[in-house]
Every structure is written in C-alpha cells, then in structure tokens.
Scaffold this motif. Structure first.
Motif, PDB file in Angstrom:
ATOM      1  N   TRP A  49       0.832  -1.217   0.000  1.00  0.00           N
ATOM      2  CA  TRP A  49       0.000   0.000   0.000  1.00  0.00           C
ATOM      3  C   TRP A  49       0.860   1.257   0.000  1.00  0.00           C
ATOM      4  O   TRP A  49       0.610   2.211  -0.716  1.00  0.00           O
ATOM      5  CB  TRP A  49      -0.949  -0.042   1.198  1.00  0.00           C
ATOM      6  N   LYS A  51       3.855   1.528  -1.102  1.00  0.00           N
ATOM      7  CA  LYS A  51       4.484   1.592  -2.420  1.00  0.00           C
ATOM      8  C   LYS A  51       3.502   2.201  -3.423  1.00  0.00           C
ATOM      9  O   LYS A  51       3.843   3.086  -4.206  1.00  0.00           O
ATOM     10  CB  LYS A  51       4.871   0.174  -2.844  1.00  0.00           C
ATOM     11  N   TYR A  52       2.279   1.721  -3.358  1.00  0.00           N
ATOM     12  CA  TYR A  52       1.241   2.222  -4.263  1.00  0.00           C
ATOM     13  C   TYR A  52       1.038   3.721  -4.068  1.00  0.00           C
ATOM     14  O   TYR A  52       0.967   4.495  -5.013  1.00  0.00           O
ATOM     15  CB  TYR A  52      -0.071   1.471  -4.034  1.00  0.00           C
ATOM     16  N   PHE A  53       0.973   4.102  -2.802  1.00  0.00           N
ATOM     17  CA  PHE A  53       0.730   5.508  -2.465  1.00  0.00           C
ATOM     18  C   PHE A  53       1.790   6.428  -3.087  1.00  0.00           C
ATOM     19  O   PHE A  53       1.484   7.499  -3.595  1.00  0.00           O
ATOM     20  CB  PHE A  53       0.712   5.658  -0.939  1.00  0.00           C
ATOM     21  N   LYS A  54       3.030   5.983  -3.039  1.00  0.00           N
ATOM     22  CA  LYS A  54       4.115   6.781  -3.623  1.00  0.00           C
ATOM     23  C   LYS A  54       4.024   6.770  -5.151  1.00  0.00           C
ATOM     24  O   LYS A  54       4.201   7.793  -5.809  1.00  0.00           O
ATOM     25  CB  LYS A  54       5.487   6.232  -3.182  1.00  0.00           C
ATOM     26  N   ALA A  55       3.732   5.600  -5.705  1.00  0.00           N
ATOM     27  CA  ALA A  55       3.766   5.455  -7.168  1.00  0.00           C
ATOM     28  C   ALA A  55       2.662   6.245  -7.869  1.00  0.00           C
ATOM     29  O   ALA A  55       2.818   6.688  -8.998  1.00  0.00           O
ATOM     30  CB  ALA A  55       3.665   3.972  -7.546  1.00  0.00           C
ATOM     31  N   ILE A  56       1.549   6.473  -7.190  1.00  0.00           N
ATOM     32  CA  ILE A  56       0.383   7.076  -7.842  1.00  0.00           C
ATOM     33  C   ILE A  56       0.490   8.593  -7.944  1.00  0.00           C
ATOM     34  O   ILE A  56      -0.219   9.243  -8.707  1.00  0.00           O
ATOM     35  CB  ILE A  56      -0.919   6.654  -7.086  1.00  0.00           C
ATOM     36  N   SER A  57       1.401   9.175  -7.200  1.00  0.00           N
ATOM     37  CA  SER A  57       1.517  10.630  -7.203  1.00  0.00           C
ATOM     38  C   SER A  57       2.294  11.117  -8.431  1.00  0.00           C
ATOM     39  O   SER A  57       3.274  10.507  -8.843  1.00  0.00           O
ATOM     40  CB  SER A  57       2.217  11.057  -5.918  1.00  0.00           C
ATOM     41  N   ILE A  58       1.834  12.220  -9.006  1.00  0.00           N
ATOM     42  CA  ILE A  58       2.516  12.777 -10.174  1.00  0.00           C
ATOM     43  C   ILE A  58       3.470  13.871  -9.719  1.00  0.00           C
ATOM     44  O   ILE A  58       3.063  14.895  -9.185  1.00  0.00           O
ATOM     45  CB  ILE A  58       1.499  13.340 -11.193  1.00  0.00           C
ATOM     46  N   GLU A  59       4.758  13.631  -9.927  1.00  0.00           N
ATOM     47  CA  GLU A  59       5.810  14.512  -9.425  1.00  0.00           C
ATOM     48  C   GLU A  59       5.610  15.969  -9.867  1.00  0.00           C
ATOM     49  O   GLU A  59       5.661  16.891  -9.056  1.00  0.00           O
ATOM     50  CB  GLU A  59       7.162  13.973  -9.900  1.00  0.00           C
ATOM     51  N   LYS A  65       3.089  17.979  -7.817  1.00  0.00           N
ATOM     52  CA  LYS A  65       3.255  17.922  -6.374  1.00  0.00           C
ATOM     53  C   LYS A  65       2.648  19.132  -5.664  1.00  0.00           C
ATOM     54  O   LYS A  65       2.880  20.266  -6.058  1.00  0.00           O
ATOM     55  CB  LYS A  65       4.742  17.833  -6.047  1.00  0.00           C
TER      56      LYS A  65
END
Ligand code: SF4
Lengths: 244, 416
Positions: free
Chosen positions: A209, A211-219, A222
C-alpha cells in the motif's frame, strides 16, 4: 438560573424538560465538571432521567423533524464546551418554528448548532475513508483513531455493513471508546483494549500500500499544501501510508 | 517479478488517468460477503499531488502493441514492462479493501496482443472478484478501444462504472497522435453502453434484471496535448452529457512524457490552471444549468486564466445584475459569482423565514469579495463601484493563480 447536568445527551434533554416544566428560562445548561460555581448565579443540579429525556426526544421529532434531532445529536458529539446551553436555545426556537428551525441561519443560536453538526458529519465522512485497519495475529482487524469529535458511533454502522464478514475493533484512543464487531453485531465499550505493541507490523500488504501511495503521485503536480488541506497532519499518526 | 515491482510499474503507468471517483453506485452488501458501494463516493487518502485516492488504480498490463504518441506505455518507449495475473490483482484488491485503504478497483490496461485478448483477462479478474471472493465493492473498468461489443457487455454486468477514454478532443488530434485508434472504436462502445444502461434501467421497472453499469459511464479528455481550444473541449463535453448521457467527463492536463514534433516540448509544464478552469466550467454545465454556448463562442474561444468561468460570464452579462438576494429566483442566485448552488439553496430557505441582511450573508460565508458587485440586499447595493466591465475586471481577477489547484472537481462543491 444555571442548570447543571452530567453532560450526557439524555442529561441535557432532561434539563430541557425541567426548564419547561418549571417554567424557568435558565441562562445556561452546563456540565458538572466544566462549570465553576459562581456567586452570581443560582444553580440547580439536574439528575438525568431517561423518561424525561425520551419525552423531549419525541417532541423534537414530532414538532420539528428527525433531521433536526440528528442535527442536535451530532452537534452534541462535537463536545463543544457549552453544548447544553446551545441545545436548549435551539430547541426553544424549534418549538416556535417547527421543522424550519434548521433553515433559520440568520439566527446565531441556530447557526451554532448547525455548524457544530456539520463539522461532526464532515469528520465522520472523512473517517469512513481514512480509518486504517491492521490485521492482528488472531485475525481481528484493529483500527486506531484520534478524531476531534466523538464519532465512533457515527461510523460503526458503515463498517458493520461494509466489512461484514470480518471481526474488527474501532478504537478511539483519545476517549478510550471502542466499537467491537464480531461479524454479527456492534457493541460499544470504554474498557481498555489490549493490543500488541507491534500491531502495525501487519503484513506485506502494508508495504504494498505504501508503495502504491508513492507510485500514484505525479511529481510535476506535487502539492503538499493541498494534500494537507484534505488530510490534516494531526491524523497522519494513524495513517498507514504516512508512516516512514 | 515480485508483486511489489509489478505494483510499482503498473500504478505508475496508470496515474495519468484522472478519474478516481467512486460515486454513483449503491451496490449493497450481501450477508457474509465483503463490501458495498457508497452512493456519494469516499476518498481514502490524498497523494502528494493532492489528488484524492479512492480506488486502487492500476493497469492490468503496460505491455502495449500500439504506439500512441502521447503515452508513456507506447511500444516504441524503452520502459520496464509488467502484467498482473488475475489472482494477484484480486489479492491486492481484497486485502487493501479489508484494511479500508480503498473503495474498490479501477482497472485499465494497455493493449496486450489484441483488444479482445486484453478485455478477456480483465473480465476474468472481475469475475473472480465478484464470484470467488464475493466482492461487492466498487469496480470501474476501462473498456479497451476496439474490443468486441459482447465483451463490453460482459464487463458491464460485473462493473459499477465503465469508461471509454476519448483522450483527444478532436478527430484531427486523434489521427495525428493515435493513428492506430480510429474514431469509431471509441464512439461505438460509448453509444452501445448508453443503450445498454438505458435499456437495463427501463427493464428493471418491470422485472428484476441483472445490474448493468449502475454508476454509468465516464470518459477522459487530455487538455493541452493538441491545439484544440477550450471551446472545442466544452462543446464536446456538452454533447457527451446530452447525447451519450455520460455521468462525468474528466480532464487531464497533459504531462509531457515523450518527445515528438507534434506534441508540446518535453519541458512544458502541465497546464494545470487551464485544466482547473475547464473543470469549473464542467461544474457549471452539470449543476448550474449553464450551456456551453453561454460560456464560450467563436469570438471568445478560451477561458480567461485570470477570472473563473462564472465571473467571466457575469462580466459579459452585466445587464442581468444586480439581483436582489431576497427575491431572485434560485437559478439566478446560483449565477452570482461567489454564490454556489448549495449556498443558493440555503439563502432561499432562510429568506422564507426572515429577510436576509448583508451581515447575514457575511456570517453565512458567502464570498462577498466577489458577490457584492452583483447583488442588492433589501434594495441596497454594497459594491461601492458602478458595475461596468472596465472597473470590475481588475477587482475580480486573480493576481496569482489559486494556491491549491484541485485535480478532482468534487472538492470545490460549495464555492461559487
Ligand atoms: S493503446 Fe493505450 S496504453 Fe497503448 S500506447 Fe495507446 S494510450 Fe498508451
């Protein structure tokens, strides 16, 4: 005249009942532990009476509406320091205006209860989303929360319906108040709950979870400020994805 | 490959799809089963970019046979590739759901081998979730352009919501940037879904029938990958709501991921403010009774970045203002800059009990900074300056763009 109650919802409704029966108009309905005896006021202590509370409860539904009752109850869950007085004033206006009391937002007493109720509803809705369960070794799902308002009772039914095939505990650690669900019914308790200290070491799914949380954000988009406005920092302690 | 790596890759590839809402379905829990859907939708978290996380949003696979120019997953890009198995995806969905991380699953995919092959794998995943895991939570599935309509139908019986992404707002754009997808492969499933959804709701009146996409269909448009104007986008949107009965149209500011002579330079930053204005306009179409042609036309084909679309409209229609707060019909109150539709409703209810004063409006948190120029209160005007466009534009325009630009519209529900 000041009425002093035990601060429970029934206690406050009992005091409202007494005010009408005694044909008195108390300046305030206060809670025992909050109210400091003052020389300027006469004080009457009101013992909570289920029967009298019920009569006010029914009168609110009949003369006003179910919606008004729910609004008052939710406002009470906010634990606002002078909630007894606020409820008393609201009911007084309600007895004149009936179901329309809720729309009379020009009036500060009406606005106060409506706003408190709204605040509580909002937080309860937020927590249907941000409550996090950890699976304990014994198979029970445990959720720890520290909400601003006393909302456990407002959200327990939602989870009883949704997570109906798993036993769970929702624990308000601030108030030490819990809802327990055994896949059949919800019971509430103020007993201490014994939870192993390492309960957060749930499983690979916590890691997944995060990992998912980090991966879904668009840099390139931000926006931590926006993130915090929806999910205030004070809630992060119990949010799995916000743990390092 | 480890599940952790797959999740990383397939969430990363899915993140540009913006629709994450979980609303509109009321799929009920069945005793002893897992999950239900909440009609209003629930956000479970907000990612570092401030966007709501409601669903586990992943691609089934990012191994694509197509080469759409704007897409990270196109075949000609050298990136890490991965595919889930249906069981892996079920485990993630169920375990996340039990811990209350998510409302359900949003499944999309790149095209593996063929559209039909891809769709079949996605349907198998959904079937396992619904029947093996007895999962009643929310499922949104993206229909793969070009897949057989019978597969679209099967998916529709399992999902709460379906979407066919249009992505590019004009046919020219599509030809230029996604030559392997034809216009028809997008329109056909869309009208098919519309008919099936309508048919199923008509039939349920007579007899109990299987639910078909109870939360309706949606689509997504990319803003800023092509030269299309806001007018083109908004007219398309209006059309989609009118003719295809879409529940929502989502917009995504184009984030450059590939270098191509037909695309904005890779260094271009995503047009967030433009996306924000289009979302505001979309909101006006859905909740405020505005029509696209009221907001934009050939002589005014893009939104003003400095004022929001409602202010922009009001400034061009000053003859309709000021309106009296205590008398104006609700449709007109909603059109006052600074008064949202919920506020309009509150005003209408409150003024039935007693007339509203300017002070009352202040306490009710009407955005008087904007509204004051467009209203009177018990006959009195509080704007101070004469209402003509010249004087009003500077006081209403935003010096700096708003600090938080939400990526999901239901966040500005109560403002004007
Ligand atoms: S078909 Fe979809 S995943 Fe494949 S390149 Fe085109 S947009 Fe990307």
């Amino acid at each position: 005249m000041i009425y002093v109650t035990d601060g429970t919802f029934e206690g406050i409704l009992t005091a409202v009942f007494e005010a009408y029966r005694n044909k008195e108009e108390p300046e305030g309905i206060m809670t025992g532990d909050w109210f400091q005896t003052s020389l300027d006021f006469n004080v009457r202590t009101i013992g909570t009476c289920q029967e009298k509370a019920d009569r006010v409860y029914k009168a609110i539904i009949e003369k006003m509406s179910q919606e008004v009752l729910e609004t008052i109850y939710k406002a009470w869950l906010s634990e606002y320091h002078d909630i007894g007085t606020a409820i008393y004033r609201y009911v007084r206006i309600g007895l004149k205006l009936g179901r329309n009391v809720i729309s009379f937002i020009q009036n500060p007493d009406v606005r106060l209860i409506n706003d408190l109720s709204m605040k509580v509803s909002k937080e309860a809705h937020l927590f249907t989303g941000i409550l996090r369960f950890n699976k304990l070794k014994n198979g029970i799902y445990y959720a720890r929360m520290e909400p601003d308002n006393n909302i456990v009772m407002l959200i327990a039914d939602h989870f009883a319906e949704r997570l109906s095939d798993q036993p769970w505990i929702i624990h308000d650690a601030k108030r030490n108040f819990s809802a327990l669900f055994d896949t059949r019914q919800v019971v509430y308790t103020t007993d201490d709950i014994m939870i192993p200290a390492d309960y957060k070491n749930d499983s690979e799914f916590e890691i997944l979870w995060k990992k998912y949380f980090k991966a879904i954000s668009i840099e390139s988009r931000k926006n931590p400020r926006l993130q915090r406005s929806f999910m205030p920092v004070r809630y992060w302690r119990n949010l799995t994805e916000m743990q390092r | 490959m480890r599940l952790l790596d797959k999740l990383q890759i397939l969430a990363d590839s899915a993140k540009y799809d913006v629709s994450c809402s979980s609303s509109g379905s009321n799929r009920a829990n069945k005793k002893g089963q897992l999950g239900n859907a909440a009609i209003a939708g629930i956000c479970h978290s907000w990612s570092d970019d401030g966007r709501c996380i409601s669903l586990l949003k992943v691609l089934f696979s990012n191994c694509c046979i197509y080469d759409c120019k704007y897409c990270v997953n196109r075949i000609s890009n050298d990136i890490r590739r991965a595919s889930f198995t249906p069981d892996e995806l079920c485990a993630l969905t169920i375990e996340f759901y039990r811990r209350n991380y998510i409302e359900g699953l949003f499944l999309s995919s790149a095209v593996i081998k063929s559209p039909d092959y891809t769709m079949e794998l996605m349907i198998e995943t959904l079937r396992k979730l619904r029947y093996e895991h007895k999962f009643n939570g929310y499922i949104h599935i993206k229909s793969i352009p070009g897949a057989d309509l019978s597969l679209v139908y099967q998916a529709g019986l399992l999902a709460d919501r379906m979407s066919v992404n249009i992505e590019l707002p004009s046919i020219q754009g599509l030809k230029l940037l996604a030559p392997q997808k034809d216009h028809q492969s997008i329109i056909r499933p869309m009208s098919y879904l519309k008919e099936q959804i309508q048919g199923s709701s008509e039939l349920t009146i007579y007899k109990k029938r299987q639910m078909f996409v109870p939360a309706g269909q949606t689509t997504q448009l990319i803003v800023g990958a092509t030269k299309d104007s806001d007018l083109t986008i908004l007219n398309l949107t209006q059309n989609l709501y009118d003719r295809y009965k879409l529940k929502r149209v989502y917009y995504s500011a184009y984030v450059p991921v590939n270098a191509d002579s037909n695309l904005p330079a890779i260094t271009t930053s995503p047009p967030l403010l433009r996306e924000h204005r289009i979302y505001q306009a979309d909101w006006l179409l859905r909740f405020y009774g505005f029509r696209a042609e009221e907001l934009l036309d050939e002589s005014h084909s893009n939104f003003d970045i400095r004022v929001d679309p409602k202010c922009d409209w009001a400034l061009r229609n000053l003859d309709k203002f000021p309106v009296e707060i205590n008398k104006a019909p609700p449709e007109m109150l909603m059109r006052v800059p600074g008064i949202g539709y919920k506020m309009a409703e509150k005003i209408v209810r409150a003024r039935r009990i007693a007339p509203l004063s300017y002070e009352d409006l202040k306490r009710m948190r009407v955005v008087l900074k904007r509204a004051r120029y467009f209203i009177t209160c018990q006959g009195k005007y509080y704007g101070g300056i004469d209402i003509d466009t010249e004087d009003l534009y500077p006081v209403l325009s935003e010096e700096k763009p708003p600090k938080g630009i939400p990526g999901q519209i239901f966040m500005f529900g109560s403002t004007g």
